[in-house]
Design an enzyme around this catalytic site. Structure first.
Site, PDB file in Angstrom:
ATOM      1  N   GLY A  53     -15.029 -12.274 -20.704  1.00 39.86           N
ATOM      2  CA  GLY A  53     -16.457 -12.384 -20.434  1.00 39.86           C
ATOM      3  C   GLY A  53     -17.008 -13.800 -20.389  1.00 39.86           C
ATOM      4  CE  LYS A  54     -12.395 -17.697 -19.657  1.00 36.58           C
ATOM      5  NZ  LYS A  54     -11.769 -16.355 -19.543  1.00 36.58           N
ATOM      6  CB  SER A  55     -17.500 -15.869 -15.410  1.00 33.85           C
ATOM      7  OG  SER A  55     -16.199 -16.342 -15.223  1.00 33.85           O
ATOM      8  CG  ASP A  72     -11.382 -18.243 -12.670  1.00 33.38           C
ATOM      9  OD1 ASP A  72     -10.224 -18.293 -13.111  1.00 33.38           O
ATOM     10  OD2 ASP A  72     -12.130 -17.270 -12.836  1.00 33.38           O
ATOM     11  N   GLY A 118      -9.461 -15.401 -23.239  1.00 32.14           N
ATOM     12  CA  GLY A 118      -8.516 -14.790 -22.314  1.00 32.14           C
ATOM     13  C   GLY A 118      -9.200 -14.275 -21.060  1.00 32.14           C
TER      14      GLY A 118
END
Lengths: 185, 185, 185, 185
Positions: free
Chosen positions: A15-17, A37, A11
């Protein structure tokens, strides 16, 4: 067979990036980083913010005042072309990390698998974060509509089949990246 | 045949990005915008700023203190994969505007044409800007190493074959976009 | 007496920021650059985008879908404190360039003059740009709500008393900066 | 007496900016957020990146390849003026959160206290983060020179006198903000 692609799904504000940047730093080969993004940035402005712009065509990406995200037909059609492009990059020899927000859960994975055709080696990674922690980080980063983090925290994981899951609630991005890197062949 | 891809080639600070955004606004269909700057953003940091970082591997993109740009083998290999990906997006139905800085002039066009394979309808556009005007705009934008604009203004156009040229020295981005859009089939 | 402050006033997308960066480059002394955009960045998010956020308090900065800007009481009160702070920086010895959008025209100048108290040497500069050219540049930059440029192009100059005016419609930012720098004592 | 200013001091990548945004969200009054990064943005480019630019004047901010930060005389002189300006904003009625990196530890606090003059109510907050965790977050954010986080983690706290300390190693920015807000009068 060598891992060719890593897909992170989680979601907004999970903290994916940060994990992607750590992965690029710890993996010995150079990996390209692409993601949702980035794709959104390629779109014409008229498909990116119709609500704010008052256009209201509904054909692109619409982010509501409560953080709800809906996407229209032009978005979906161009996203399919983008996905085909990423698959082609992989087939042409690039190793690629994709970070995604599968608003439809497993349906997003099905869409990628159809595009991949079965002979690309993918590592599927779920990035979890407790909804209230993600909501706090959304405030801390300051560049996202309030409500996206909480609204997406659970729903994106429905029906997903992962090779590996990490949880950023209590684990740093760098440590998550190291766990993922350990599974990369 | 319908134009499927528009390639803009011009030096740093010649005004390509502004023209791309205007093109996306004036063209009736939604076009995706990709380009050199975007590709560079996908690279691991270690391939993006080795000089500043002191890594000095020379395998990525190196921007010298005088604005000179050199690229290494990892950059070139991944750029080929990226190019293949963009071509696949076009073949999958997306209309795409690419903005490029062909440091090797016509060799960059040859590279794209080899990837395109001859059956994609491309509009080749040269974006010119007098070197001294571009150098002033480089200072005005404030986010580029000094010297890139002047160093690239002429060299990127050597050996290129254009369908159309625009010159931003005395023409606004929007007007350039309208002239280009008028050539799109 | 030495010029201590330069105030640039002009509508959105008239080219003020580019002129400021060129001024910093051509003026021999180091000048600090502050301005309206900077002040807005200091505000809590709740005062910056209530409309998008659905807060609707009207106490901060509200940018309408048509680019209309309105400001509320918290904005005005904090802006006065900010202005007092900039004046104090100047009195403490910093040379400062301010770029402003006086939505109320001359009333904005009166507000600054009251804060300055009469013994600070200011160079007042009007930055003009034809409304249609500014509107095109607004599209080209891609990060502003459509309509701001055209809506502000004339109104910000009403009732202003300038030492110097520049017009970016046909003059580069660097050339405007040189003309302004020539008036700096 | 009502708290008029909050000063957060911590090393690079210790999480100060996130805490500031959370503070602005949880404090009932609107607070302005200013800080070291903001001040650096106001400087002419020639004082910001001399090393990369090859200028080598040493009069501004120099960030070495190993993340070492040194500052020259122009930087220090303008920083004093900036500090005087922030104090004036507070005296004019704005409540202000400052986030700082006191490279000289307690000397930075002394500098602020001299500027404040003794009658401004300040809450001094130390923001700690284990050096290795901060170094990982530096990689995750991707926009800082490697080495800054580790190099600053301890040194900035030497000789400081805090009203309150928070540690982001295991505590979220939002929770740190709530603890700080509870001390605001």
């Amino acid at each position: 067979m060598k891992t060719q692609m890593i897909v992170l799904n989680g979601g907004s504000s999970s903290g994916k990036s940060g994990i992607v940047r750590c992965l690029q730093a710890v993996l010995p080969d150079p990996w390209l980083a692409v993601g949702t993004d980035l794709f959104v940035d390629l779109l014409p402005r008229s498909l990116r913010e119709p609500e704010e712009e008052g256009a209201g065509s509904g054909r692109g990406l619409v982010i509501g005042a409560d953080g709800t995200v809906t996407v229209g037909e032009d978005f979906l059609r161009l996203q399919d072309a983008w996905t085909a492009g990423v698959v082609a990059m992989v087939r042409a020899g690039a190793r690629v990390v994709v970070d995604e927000v599968f608003l439809g859960g497993g349906a997003g994975q099905d869409r990628w698998e159809a595009a991949l055709g079965g002979d690309v080696e993918v590592l599927w990674v779920g990035v979890r974060c407790d909804a209230d922690v993600a909501a706090g980080r959304e405030v801390a980063r300051g560049d996202r509509a309030g409500g996206m983090a909480a609204g997406q925290a659970e729903v994106v994981h429905r029906g997903m089949r992962y090779d590996l899951e990490v949880d950023t609630t209590h684990t740093e991005a760098m440590e998550c990246a190291r766990r993922i890197a350990a599974q990369v062949k």
